[in-house]
Write a protein that holds these residues in place. Structure first.
Motif, mmCIF file in Angstrom:
data_model
loop_
_atom_site.group_PDB
_atom_site.id
_atom_site.type_symbol
_atom_site.label_atom_id
_atom_site.label_comp_id
_atom_site.label_asym_id
_atom_site.label_seq_id
_atom_site.Cartn_x
_atom_site.Cartn_y
_atom_site.Cartn_z
ATOM 1 N N LYS A 306 0.829 -1.205 0.000
ATOM 2 C CA LYS A 306 0.000 0.000 0.000
ATOM 3 C C LYS A 306 0.865 1.257 0.000
ATOM 4 O O LYS A 306 0.580 2.223 -0.719
ATOM 5 N N TYR A 309 2.225 1.808 -3.436
ATOM 6 C CA TYR A 309 1.200 2.307 -4.359
ATOM 7 C C TYR A 309 0.838 3.756 -4.057
ATOM 8 O O TYR A 309 0.610 4.565 -4.966
ATOM 9 N N ASP A 310 0.815 4.106 -2.765
ATOM 10 C CA ASP A 310 0.435 5.465 -2.368
ATOM 11 C C ASP A 310 1.533 6.490 -2.619
ATOM 12 O O ASP A 310 1.298 7.697 -2.493
ATOM 13 N N ASP A 311 2.718 6.037 -2.975
ATOM 14 C CA ASP A 311 3.829 6.947 -3.264
ATOM 15 C C ASP A 311 3.377 7.994 -4.284
ATOM 16 O O ASP A 311 2.735 7.665 -5.281
ATOM 17 N N GLU A 312 3.738 9.253 -4.030
ATOM 18 C CA GLU A 312 3.283 10.333 -4.903
ATOM 19 C C GLU A 312 3.795 10.200 -6.337
ATOM 20 O O GLU A 312 3.219 10.781 -7.258
ATOM 21 N N LYS A 316 -1.515 6.866 -10.473
ATOM 22 C CA LYS A 316 -2.666 6.254 -9.808
ATOM 23 C C LYS A 316 -3.922 6.303 -10.671
ATOM 24 O O LYS A 316 -5.026 6.489 -10.166
#
Length: 367
Positions: A306, A309-312, A316
Motif C-alpha cells: 500500500k 502504491y500510495d507513493d506520490e 494512480k
C-alpha cells in the motif's frame, strides 16, 4: 584467500546500456549494485526495516560486460547507418543482408548518445555476433570462481539478473551445466546435481527474445529454473506489464519452487528501470526473504504494498485505463524475421516511454 564470512553471495548481472565498473563505484557500489540496493533499501523501510542496508547483508559481486560492449560501439560507428558493413559479417550466422538492411533502415536516424541507440546495439552485439561467446565464457569463469569460494566458506550463491543480463545468464548456464560434469575440464563445467544456486531472481526476463537471435537452448525448458534437473533451489521471475521489453517472447514457464509475478505500477516513465524493479514490494520481498533470510509477515507485506502504491510518484490512474493506453502502442506478436523483431521491439520501447510520459503529464494536470 576467500573472505571469512557467512554472508550470502549475490552476483548481479546488469542489462542493456552503460554500467559503471568498480573503478568508478560510488560508496563502494557499482551503478548496478547501487540501483538494486537503493530500490531494496527504500522499500525495506515500508516493510518494517528502518535504515536497511542490503549491501551490508550480503557479499556483492557483479559481472559487468557493458564496458566491453561500449568499447566496440564507440569503435564501430558514429552513426547507425555506418554499421551496414559490420552487420554483413553476420551473414554466416544466418542474418541475411536484407535483414541487416531492415535494421539499419529502422535505426539509421537514431541518436548515438540516446538510450534507444545503445540498447538496441547491445542486443545485436550480444545476440548476433561472436562477442556473445566471449561474454559467456567470462561469466562462466566468474560463476566457477564463486562456487569454489562458496565451497570453502559455506556461503550460498545467488543471482539477480536484469534485462539482457537474464539472457546472458541463461545462455551461459545452458553451456556451463552438464550431467556428470568434469570439474577438471579446461572449460568450466558444473554438475547440475551438485552445484545449485540458492536463488535466482530474474527481472524483465528477455531470454526468449534473445534466443530467437542466437538459438542457445530453449528458455522455457532449459536448466535455468528450479526443481529436479534444474540449476536453482528457488527461481523467481518478475515483469512489469508496461515494460515493452517483456511484450515480445515473454518468459512464462512453470516454476517448481518460487514464483513469477506481474507488476502493474508505474513510478518512472522508464518501466524497464532496474531500481524501480528492485523497489517493487514483490521483488524486494523475494530478495530479502530468500537471499538474506529476513522474516516479513503477510500483514507487513500488505502494508508495504500500500505504501508503495500510495507513493506520490506512482501513476494512480485506474489499471484498465493505463492498459487501454498502452494497448494502443503494444504489439506483442511473435515474428520469425529477426530484423523485424528487433525493429518492432525498439519501436515499442520508444512509444511506451512516450505513453508513460503523456499519462503522467495528463494525470498531473487533472490533479
Amino acid at each position: 584467500m576467500p573472505p571469512s564470512t557467512s554472508l550470502p553471495i549475490v552476483l548481479m548481472i546488469h542489462g542493456m546500456g552503460t554500467h559503471h565498473e568498480p573503478g568508478s563505484a560510488e560508496n563502494g557500489l557499482t551503478s548496478t549494485q547501487k540501483g538494486v540496493c537503493d530500490g531494496i533499501n527504500e522499500t525495506a523501510g515500508h516493510l518494517g526495516f528502518e535504515d536497511y542496508k542490503f549491501q551490508e547483508k550480503v557479499e556483492l559481486h557483479e559481472f559487468n560486460y557493458s564496458k566491453f560492449l561500449e568499447e566496440i560501439l564507440l569503435r564501430d560507428a558514429k552513426k547507425a547507418h555506418e554499421l551496414i558493413g559490420h552487420i554483413r559479417m553476420l551473414q554466416g550466422r544466418g542474418l541475411l543482408q536484407d535483414v541487416a538492411s531492415k535494421l539499419v533502415e529502422e535505426f539509421s536516424e537514431a541518436d548515438s548518445g540516446k538510450f534507444i541507440y545503445t540498447h538496441w546495439m547491445d542486443v545485436i552485439y550480444y545476440g548476433l555476433m561472436f562477442w556473445g561467446e566471449k561474454i559467456r565464457n567470462e561469466l562462466a569463469a566468474k560463476i566457477n570462481e564463486l562456487y569454489i569460494q562458496a565451497n570453502q566458506t559455506g556461503q550460498t550463491v545467488n543471482v539477480i539478473a536484469h534485462s539482457l543480463g537474464t539472457a546472458v545468464l541463461h545462455d551461459t548456464l545452458v553451456k556451463l551445466y552438464r550431467k556428470d560434469a568434469d570439474i577438471r575440464a579446461k572449460a568450466p563445467e558444473l554438475d547440475v546435481d551438485q552445484f545449485k544456486f540458492d536463488a535466482i531472481i530474474q527481472v524483465s526476463n528477455v531470454s526468449r527474445l534473445v534466443n530467437i537471435l542466437n538459438g542457445i537452448g530453449e528458455p522455457h525448458t532449459s536448466v535455468v529454473n528450479s526443481g529436479p534437473g534444474k540449476c536453482a533451489k528457488r527461481f523467481y521471475n518478475f515483469f512489469n506489464e508496461f515494460d515493452p521489453f517483456t511484450w515480445i517472447k515473454r518468459w512464462d514457464a512453470p516454476i517448481h519452487t518460487g514464483y513469477a509475478e506481474r507488476i502493474t505500477t508505474i513510478r518512472d516513465i522508464n518501466t524497464h528501470d532496474l531500481t524501480e524493479y528492485a523497489a517493487t514490494p514483490t521483488v524486494c520481498y523475494a530478495i530479502m526473504t530468500n537471499m538474506v533470510g529476513e522474516t516479513i509477515s503477510d500483514t507487513t507485506y500488505e502494508l508495504g504494498k500500500k505504501a508503495h502504491y500510495d507513493d506520490e510518484r506512482n501513476l494512480k490512474k485506474p489499471l484498465d485505463e493505463i492498459e487501454a493506453e498502452f494497448n494502443n502502442v503494444r504489439n506483442a506478436q511473435d515474428m520469425h524475421d529477426k530484423g523485424l523483431t528487433l525493429a518492432l521491439l525498439f519501436r515499442n520501447v520508444q512509444e511506451a516511454m512516450e505513453t508513460a510520459e503523456r499519462l503522467r503529464a495528463d494525470f498531473a494536470i487533472k490533479e
